[in-house]
Design a protein around this motif. Sequence first.
Motif, short mmCIF file in Angstrom:
data_model
loop_
_atom_site.label_atom_id
_atom_site.label_comp_id
_atom_site.label_asym_id
_atom_site.label_seq_id
_atom_site.Cartn_x
_atom_site.Cartn_y
_atom_site.Cartn_z
N ASN A 100 -3.06 12.24 -4.62
CA ASN A 100 -2.92 10.83 -5.00
C ASN A 100 -1.50 10.29 -4.85
N ILE A 131 -4.68 7.82 -1.87
CA ILE A 131 -5.95 8.39 -2.32
C ILE A 131 -6.58 9.20 -1.19
N ASN A 165 -10.04 11.06 -8.61
CA ASN A 165 -8.95 10.75 -7.69
C ASN A 165 -8.62 9.26 -7.67
N VAL A 168 -5.93 6.62 -11.09
CA VAL A 168 -4.57 7.05 -10.84
C VAL A 168 -3.74 7.26 -12.11
#
Length: 187
Positions: A100, A131, A165, A168
């Motif tokens: 990420n 991402i 994912n 964040v």
Amino acid sequence: MKNKNRHIAKMFISLLVLQLIVYFSTCYIKNSYVYAATGYTIKGYIKPDFNFTDTKLLSDFKIQIIEAGKITLSDSSGYFEINNIPPRPEGYSILISKTNYLSRSILNIKLDTDIVIGSASEPIEMWVGDIPRNGVQDNCINILDFTEVGKYFNTVIGDEAYNANCDVNLDGAINMLDISIMNKHFN
């Protein structure tokens, strides 16, 4: 007398070998700097560049000393330490990465002493928003990352569609807060 001379010669050789072992295992002098046989240390702190409450965000940043082939992960306070790095006239490249986050390179690190990169009060900041799509990051925060987050928008932990994912800030919900954090470094 022959045995005595042989015994003295063996002791002399043993002492000479011991002295050489001690010399080469403790240190040698190069360019007026003392380098311990165990090498130098690079240590420091890393953190995301946004406000957060979950300290899990500080851990698991991967720090690599490329040319030395050494890797470590940051701990729950963002701290990392890599020991036993030999001197290298050309210097070293450090690569910091985490799922990420944009990878970050620090180039031409010359080691003639132990060094600190990023302190507890001023850690190295990492940008979130790259991402992974199909397990692959493109090392850019662009529209593809926002599209990926959009697929899971308004989901929370426990929902079948939730994708960690895309959360964040790890607050358990994929929402506008995640988008606004990513937007800080768009393109």
